[in-house]
Design a protein around this motif. Structure first.
Motif, PDB file in Angstrom:
ATOM      1  N   ARG A   1       0.852  -1.191   0.000  1.00  0.00           N
ATOM      2  CA  ARG A   1       0.000   0.000   0.000  1.00  0.00           C
ATOM      3  C   ARG A   1       0.886   1.238   0.000  1.00  0.00           C
ATOM      4  NH1 ARG A   1      -4.589  -0.261   4.466  1.00  0.00           N
ATOM      5  NH2 ARG A   1      -2.791  -0.397   5.871  1.00  0.00           N
ATOM      6  N   ASP A   2       0.288   2.378  -0.300  1.00  0.00           N
ATOM      7  CA  ASP A   2       1.011   3.640  -0.376  1.00  0.00           C
ATOM      8  C   ASP A   2       1.735   3.909   0.942  1.00  0.00           C
ATOM      9  OD1 ASP A   2       1.579   6.512  -0.232  1.00  0.00           O
ATOM     10  OD2 ASP A   2       0.400   6.685  -2.059  1.00  0.00           O
ATOM     11  N   ARG A   3       3.060   4.036   0.874  1.00  0.00           N
ATOM     12  CA  ARG A   3       3.866   4.183   2.088  1.00  0.00           C
ATOM     13  C   ARG A   3       3.575   5.484   2.824  1.00  0.00           C
ATOM     14  NH1 ARG A   3      10.459   3.276   2.713  1.00  0.00           N
ATOM     15  NH2 ARG A   3      10.562   3.870   4.917  1.00  0.00           N
ATOM     16  N   GLU A   4       3.174   6.531   2.099  1.00  0.00           N
ATOM     17  CA  GLU A   4       2.879   7.801   2.747  1.00  0.00           C
ATOM     18  C   GLU A   4       1.513   7.801   3.425  1.00  0.00           C
ATOM     19  OE1 GLU A   4       3.424  11.096   0.052  1.00  0.00           O
ATOM     20  OE2 GLU A   4       5.513  11.259   0.712  1.00  0.00           O
ATOM     21  N   LEU A   5       0.582   7.063   2.875  1.00  0.00           N
ATOM     22  CA  LEU A   5      -0.788   7.097   3.387  1.00  0.00           C
ATOM     23  C   LEU A   5      -1.045   6.086   4.495  1.00  0.00           C
ATOM     24  CD1 LEU A   5      -2.939   7.536   0.144  1.00  0.00           C
ATOM     25  CD2 LEU A   5      -2.295   9.265   1.820  1.00  0.00           C
ATOM     26  N   PHE A   6      -0.429   4.926   4.441  1.00  0.00           N
ATOM     27  CA  PHE A   6      -0.821   3.831   5.321  1.00  0.00           C
ATOM     28  C   PHE A   6       0.339   3.354   6.180  1.00  0.00           C
ATOM     29  CE2 PHE A   6      -3.624   3.611   1.624  1.00  0.00           C
ATOM     30  CZ  PHE A   6      -4.866   3.659   2.246  1.00  0.00           C
ATOM     31  N   LEU A   7       0.071   3.187   7.465  1.00  0.00           N
ATOM     32  CA  LEU A   7       1.038   2.596   8.379  1.00  0.00           C
ATOM     33  C   LEU A   7       1.239   1.126   8.027  1.00  0.00           C
ATOM     34  CD1 LEU A   7       2.704   2.274  11.021  1.00  0.00           C
ATOM     35  CD2 LEU A   7       0.513   1.911  12.202  1.00  0.00           C
ATOM     36  N   GLN A   8       2.488   0.715   7.987  1.00  0.00           N
ATOM     37  CA  GLN A   8       2.825  -0.700   7.838  1.00  0.00           C
ATOM     38  C   GLN A   8       3.520  -1.132   9.121  1.00  0.00           C
ATOM     39  OE1 GLN A   8       3.748  -2.487   3.992  1.00  0.00           O
ATOM     40  NE2 GLN A   8       5.778  -2.988   4.782  1.00  0.00           N
ATOM     41  N   ALA A   9       2.734  -1.694  10.040  1.00  0.00           N
ATOM     42  CA  ALA A   9       3.266  -2.105  11.332  1.00  0.00           C
ATOM     43  C   ALA A   9       4.130  -3.345  11.164  1.00  0.00           C
ATOM     44  CB  ALA A   9       2.128  -2.381  12.305  1.00  0.00           C
ATOM     45  N   THR A  10       5.275  -3.353  11.824  1.00  0.00           N
ATOM     46  CA  THR A  10       6.200  -4.477  11.710  1.00  0.00           C
ATOM     47  C   THR A  10       7.154  -4.471  12.889  1.00  0.00           C
ATOM     48  OG1 THR A  10       7.940  -5.484  10.341  1.00  0.00           O
ATOM     49  CG2 THR A  10       7.766  -3.095  10.285  1.00  0.00           C
ATOM     50  N   THR A  11       7.688  -5.647  13.199  1.00  0.00           N
ATOM     51  CA  THR A  11       8.732  -5.742  14.224  1.00  0.00           C
ATOM     52  C   THR A  11      10.119  -5.856  13.589  1.00  0.00           C
ATOM     53  OG1 THR A  11       8.557  -8.159  14.382  1.00  0.00           O
ATOM     54  CG2 THR A  11       7.152  -6.852  15.853  1.00  0.00           C
ATOM     55  N   ARG A  12      10.237  -5.538  12.314  1.00  0.00           N
ATOM     56  CA  ARG A  12      11.548  -5.519  11.686  1.00  0.00           C
ATOM     57  C   ARG A  12      12.454  -4.547  12.437  1.00  0.00           C
ATOM     58  NH1 ARG A  12      11.170  -7.039   5.799  1.00  0.00           N
ATOM     59  NH2 ARG A  12      13.149  -5.961   5.542  1.00  0.00           N
ATOM     60  N   PRO A  13      13.719  -4.888  12.647  1.00  0.00           N
ATOM     61  CA  PRO A  13      14.636  -3.953  13.296  1.00  0.00           C
ATOM     62  C   PRO A  13      14.672  -2.617  12.567  1.00  0.00           C
ATOM     63  CG  PRO A  13      15.624  -6.132  13.204  1.00  0.00           C
ATOM     64  CD  PRO A  13      14.354  -6.206  12.396  1.00  0.00           C
ATOM     65  N   GLY A  14      14.603  -1.543  13.336  1.00  0.00           N
ATOM     66  CA  GLY A  14      14.584  -0.194  12.783  1.00  0.00           C
ATOM     67  C   GLY A  14      13.201   0.403  12.682  1.00  0.00           C
ATOM     68  N   ALA A  15      12.150  -0.405  12.895  1.00  0.00           N
ATOM     69  CA  ALA A  15      10.773   0.084  12.854  1.00  0.00           C
ATOM     70  C   ALA A  15      10.260   0.324  14.268  1.00  0.00           C
ATOM     71  CB  ALA A  15       9.869  -0.916  12.140  1.00  0.00           C
ATOM     72  N   LYS A  16       9.233   1.158  14.360  1.00  0.00           N
ATOM     73  CA  LYS A  16       8.570   1.374  15.643  1.00  0.00           C
ATOM     74  C   LYS A  16       7.812   0.116  16.040  1.00  0.00           C
ATOM     75  CE  LYS A  16       4.704   3.711  15.989  1.00  0.00           C
ATOM     76  NZ  LYS A  16       3.829   2.936  16.900  1.00  0.00           N
ATOM     77  N   LEU A  17       7.902  -0.247  17.310  1.00  0.00           N
ATOM     78  CA  LEU A  17       7.177  -1.419  17.793  1.00  0.00           C
ATOM     79  C   LEU A  17       5.690  -1.270  17.513  1.00  0.00           C
ATOM     80  CD1 LEU A  17       7.517  -4.094  19.489  1.00  0.00           C
ATOM     81  CD2 LEU A  17       6.687  -2.729  21.426  1.00  0.00           C
ATOM     82  N   PRO A  18       5.046  -2.283  16.932  1.00  0.00           N
ATOM     83  CA  PRO A  18       3.601  -2.180  16.680  1.00  0.00           C
ATOM     84  C   PRO A  18       2.797  -2.075  17.968  1.00  0.00           C
ATOM     85  CG  PRO A  18       4.577  -3.966  15.392  1.00  0.00           C
ATOM     86  CD  PRO A  18       5.612  -3.527  16.384  1.00  0.00           C
ATOM     87  N   HIS A  19       1.724  -1.341  17.880  1.00  0.00           N
ATOM     88  CA  HIS A  19       0.763  -1.294  18.984  1.00  0.00           C
ATOM     89  C   HIS A  19      -0.157  -2.499  18.899  1.00  0.00           C
ATOM     90  CE1 HIS A  19      -2.859  -0.334  21.198  1.00  0.00           C
ATOM     91  NE2 HIS A  19      -3.554  -0.178  20.079  1.00  0.00           N
ATOM     92  N   ALA A  20      -0.353  -3.163  20.028  1.00  0.00           N
ATOM     93  CA  ALA A  20      -1.358  -4.223  20.140  1.00  0.00           C
ATOM     94  C   ALA A  20      -1.870  -4.197  21.571  1.00  0.00           C
ATOM     95  CB  ALA A  20      -0.761  -5.596  19.808  1.00  0.00           C
ATOM     96  N   TRP A  21      -3.160  -4.430  21.732  1.00  0.00           N
ATOM     97  CA  TRP A  21      -3.734  -4.406  23.081  1.00  0.00           C
ATOM     98  C   TRP A  21      -3.463  -5.719  23.796  1.00  0.00           C
ATOM     99  CZ3 TRP A  21      -4.482  -0.018  25.061  1.00  0.00           C
ATOM    100  CH2 TRP A  21      -5.069   1.047  24.367  1.00  0.00           C
ATOM    101  N   LEU A  22      -2.878  -5.609  24.983  1.00  0.00           N
ATOM    102  CA  LEU A  22      -2.747  -6.707  25.925  1.00  0.00           C
ATOM    103  C   LEU A  22      -3.702  -6.426  27.082  1.00  0.00           C
ATOM    104  CD1 LEU A  22       1.173  -6.814  26.028  1.00  0.00           C
ATOM    105  CD2 LEU A  22      -0.338  -8.208  24.585  1.00  0.00           C
ATOM    106  N   VAL A  23      -3.714  -7.310  28.080  1.00  0.00           N
ATOM    107  CA  VAL A  23      -4.571  -7.113  29.251  1.00  0.00           C
ATOM    108  C   VAL A  23      -3.734  -7.315  30.504  1.00  0.00           C
ATOM    109  CG1 VAL A  23      -6.566  -7.980  30.545  1.00  0.00           C
ATOM    110  CG2 VAL A  23      -6.696  -7.740  28.054  1.00  0.00           C
ATOM    111  N   GLY A  24      -3.859  -6.362  31.439  1.00  0.00           N
ATOM    112  CA  GLY A  24      -3.092  -6.408  32.682  1.00  0.00           C
ATOM    113  C   GLY A  24      -3.803  -7.167  33.779  1.00  0.00           C
ATOM    114  N   ASP A  25      -3.169  -7.199  34.949  1.00  0.00           N
ATOM    115  CA  ASP A  25      -3.721  -7.933  36.091  1.00  0.00           C
ATOM    116  C   ASP A  25      -5.072  -7.390  36.534  1.00  0.00           C
ATOM    117  OD1 ASP A  25      -1.654  -9.765  36.324  1.00  0.00           O
ATOM    118  OD2 ASP A  25      -0.455  -8.451  37.611  1.00  0.00           O
ATOM    119  N   ASP A  26      -5.297  -6.090  36.283  1.00  0.00           N
ATOM    120  CA  ASP A  26      -6.553  -5.484  36.704  1.00  0.00           C
ATOM    121  C   ASP A  26      -7.676  -5.675  35.695  1.00  0.00           C
ATOM    122  OD1 ASP A  26      -5.621  -3.879  34.692  1.00  0.00           O
ATOM    123  OD2 ASP A  26      -5.599  -2.022  35.858  1.00  0.00           O
ATOM    124  N   GLY A  27      -7.388  -6.391  34.611  1.00  0.00           N
ATOM    125  CA  GLY A  27      -8.402  -6.627  33.593  1.00  0.00           C
ATOM    126  C   GLY A  27      -8.525  -5.519  32.582  1.00  0.00           C
TER     127      GLY A  27
END
Length: 641
Positions: free
Chosen positions: A468-494
């Motif tokens: 997809r267009d690199r300027e328009l769309f985020l391409q989330a990845t864990t490749r070295p040099g990229a920003k860590l992708p956001h993903a929702w986890l759940v903590g002890d408090d729920g």
């Protein structure tokens, strides 16, 4: 009175710690870059002295768009919610109008800043932070206040004069502009975040490409209640197309909301060859009423200013122990809303590196990775901001430039039911679609890729592909040099917590899964004070949605090493079950990233074993004893009278 006759100071802001340095870092400039650097360094426990020659923060709205990446920096530094209290909310930022006036006929409208139906989900998926609109005079105090609370020394009315650096540090000369007193400070590093006319960048003779002041714009800050025109279609930007607002590269007038919907900026281009335009009360009020479309509008003018369109970036940001950032090294118009965001990220990038070097966690070569990582970003945003201005041409194509009133007569042709009218409307919508590269450029804001020795590449990876267009769309990845992708986890408090919430805070983070016990043991063996381990799936960071599993791109028993700025420094995609193998791999990666051999217990500062990454605000605060009135003082006063 001789100086020797004066009493000793009641408080010393720079107590002698025996290091030979008055402070660790001197920062010149307290704009978005300087404020972020002061806040981050103080949060990381580094002695920092930040100075500004001015009496207070920015005195005009200036930058205002705060994109998701900058908001993530605020989140990491613990001030996101405070900043949000002063901001125009995300859902109010968005239906950008192209209209003959606020009260007049709309031409087209664009849903912007990710608020639209077509892009809203992309922005929600990309970050735990919403965008916000917060002008500099409201943002900068949040930075400065929190930096000072965490131990930074903040000095207004303090002018930078010059510096001399050597192998071990920098001697900086400063002047108190109230008294004229000149004094020196010895620091380990100097940060030149002193704006587009940077004296420090000039002294370093940094190599620049591009040009300055290629176009001019007048800005008028005014108060007027325009809620009846905009509250039902909220937006912070309104572009006005009429015969009195059509000069300049953009060819439109601007109404920008500062405090919805009562304080505004009106802007229009001017011909620099004719000098600065007339901004008398009579002229300005008439122009604003024309832009609004209300000839009786009650207007209170706050200020008038001029700014110039720059297109210039530095090809290198540093020399030895002196480092520049922000507007000092990338100079461009506000189009695309990238300026303060990039400045914040410059500061966030260098702050953790300086902290690691000063604390002895890393070799000095780590600081040299700043320019290779940030120069490409600066170059990109200068080009993008200037191109965004040029891209308005398509939205004016329907103007009838041979007419006495190009907009009015062009509008008649635009609405013509003929085949020619259909073609004009098609071209207009195509031009509107193209403006997404300014107003919905999620990729421009979040797709940076760092290449330096502070990133260990994956030799098994092919070049990244962009379907997809690199300027328009985020391409989330864990490749070295990229920003860590956001993903929702759940903590002890729920409650949900983002993957970005369990990294950062001034520490390196090793991410693995329940199967990655070898990595957990390896990190425990190293027992480094700057390294935490997060095992996704264990208590506190469970992955019940499976969102992290979708984006991690490594085996559950693999590992991802995340830097304090949230960027992936290294990863091991394949599973590792053997403790010795994991230890060797992790040691090798850390040693390369930090430009220093890493061995178990090689850092003198012991770890508390918690790995919590809780900020340790400021360094050795000097005790402050507030004088109290004593009974004998009252007696002495009575006898004197």
């Amino acid at each position: 009175m001789q100086t020797s006759d004066l009493p000793a100071p009641g408080f010393l802001p720079f107590p002698d710690d025996g290091s030979g340095y008055d402070t660790d870092v001197v920062i010149v400039g307290l704009g978005p870059a300087g404020g972020t650097a002061a806040l981050a360094l103080a949060t990381y426990g580094i002695r920092v002295h930040a100075v500004s020659m001015f009496p207070w923060v920015a005195n005009s709205p200036r930058a205002h768009i705060t994109n998701q990446r900058a908001a993530e920096v605020l989140r990491d530094l613990g001030v996101e919610e405070e900043a949000r209290r002063y901001a125009t909310p995300w859902d109010q930022m968005g239906d950008t109008l192209f209209t003959t006036s606020l009260a007049g006929e709309e031409i087209v409208r664009l849903q912007t800043w990710g608020t639209g139906d077509l892009r809203y989900g992309d922005y929600l998926n990309g970050s735990p932070c919403a965008m916000l609109d917060i002008p500099q005079p409201l943002m900068e105090p949040v930075m400065v206040k929190n930096a000072a609370e965490r131990g930074a020394i903040i000095s207004f009315h303090t002018e930078y004069i010059d510096h001399v650096q050597d192998e071990d540090g920098v001697t900086v000369r400063l002047r108190d502009v109230r008294s004229g007193h000149v004094f020196e400070q010895r620091a380990r590093y100097l940060l030149g975040f002193d704006g587009a006319r940077s004296k420090i960048a000039e002294e370093l003779e940094l190599p620049f490409q591009g040009e300055l002041a290629r176009a001019g714009t007048a800005y008028i800050l005014f108060n007027a209640d325009l809620s009846k025109y905009v509250a039902h279609r909220p937006s912070i930007l309104h572009w006005i197309m009429n015969s009195k607002a059509g000069f300049g590269e953009i060819g439109m007038g601007l109404l920008r909301a500062i405090k919805p919907w009562n304080q505004w900026i009106a802007g229009w281009g001017f011909d620099m060859a004719d000098g600065q335009p007339d901004v008398s009360d009579e002229t300005v009020i008439e122009q604003i009423r024309t832009l609004v479309g209300d000839p009786e509008l009650d207007i209170e003018i706050e200020s008038r200013s001029f700014w110039y369109v720059n297109q210039q970036y530095a090809e290198h940001y540093q020399s030895g122990r002196v480092i520049c950032g922000g507007d000092a090294v990338h100079r461009h118009p506000p189009s695309s809303g990238l300026g303060s965001n990039t400045s914040v990220q410059d500061a966030f990038n260098i702050a953790w590196k300086l902290a690691f070097v000063i604390k002895g966690y890393a070799g000095t070569d780590l600081v040299e990775t700043y320019s290779p990582e940030r120069v490409p970003v600066g170059k990109q945003i200068v080009a993008r901001a200037n191109q965004s201005r040029k891209d308005y041409a398509g939205l004016r194509e329907w103007f009838d430039n041979d007419s006495a009133d190009p907009v009015l007569d062009g509008l008649a042709k635009l609405k013509d039911p003929s085949p020619e009218g259909v073609a004009r409307r098609e071209r207009l919508y195509e031009a509107l679609e193209h403006k997404n590269t300014e107003f919905n450029a999620h990729g421009v804001e979040l797709n940076q890729r760092y290449e330096s020795t502070a990133v260990v590449g994956d030799p098994n990876l092919a070049d990244e592909q962009w379907p997809r267009d690199r300027e328009l769309f985020l391409q989330a990845t864990t490749r070295p040099g990229a920003k860590l992708p956001h993903a929702w986890l759940v903590g002890d408090d729920g409650c949900r917590i983002s993957t970005l919430d369990v990294v950062g805070k001034g520490m390196m983070t090793l991410l693995t899964g329940i199967g990655g016990q070898a990595w957990k043991h390896a990190a425990a063996s190293l027992d480094l004070p700057y390294l935490r381990t997060v095992v996704v799936g264990e208590s506190g960071t469970i992955d019940p949605y499976g969102y992290w599993r979708r984006v991690r791109e490594v085996h559950e028993a693999g590992a991802i090493l995340v830097r304090p700025d949230g960027y992936v420094a290294w990863r091991h995609a394949e599973p590792v079950w053997d403790d010795a193998e994991a230890l060797a791999s992790l040691q090798s990666a850390l040693s390369g990233i930090l430009s220093s051999p890493v061995e178990p217990a090689d850092i003198s500062e012991p770890s508390d074993g918690s790995g919590s990454g809780a900020p340790q605000y400021s360094t050795a605060p000097a005790p402050i004893t507030v004088p109290q009135a004593q009974p004998e003082d009252a007696l002495a006063s009575a006898q004197a009278h």
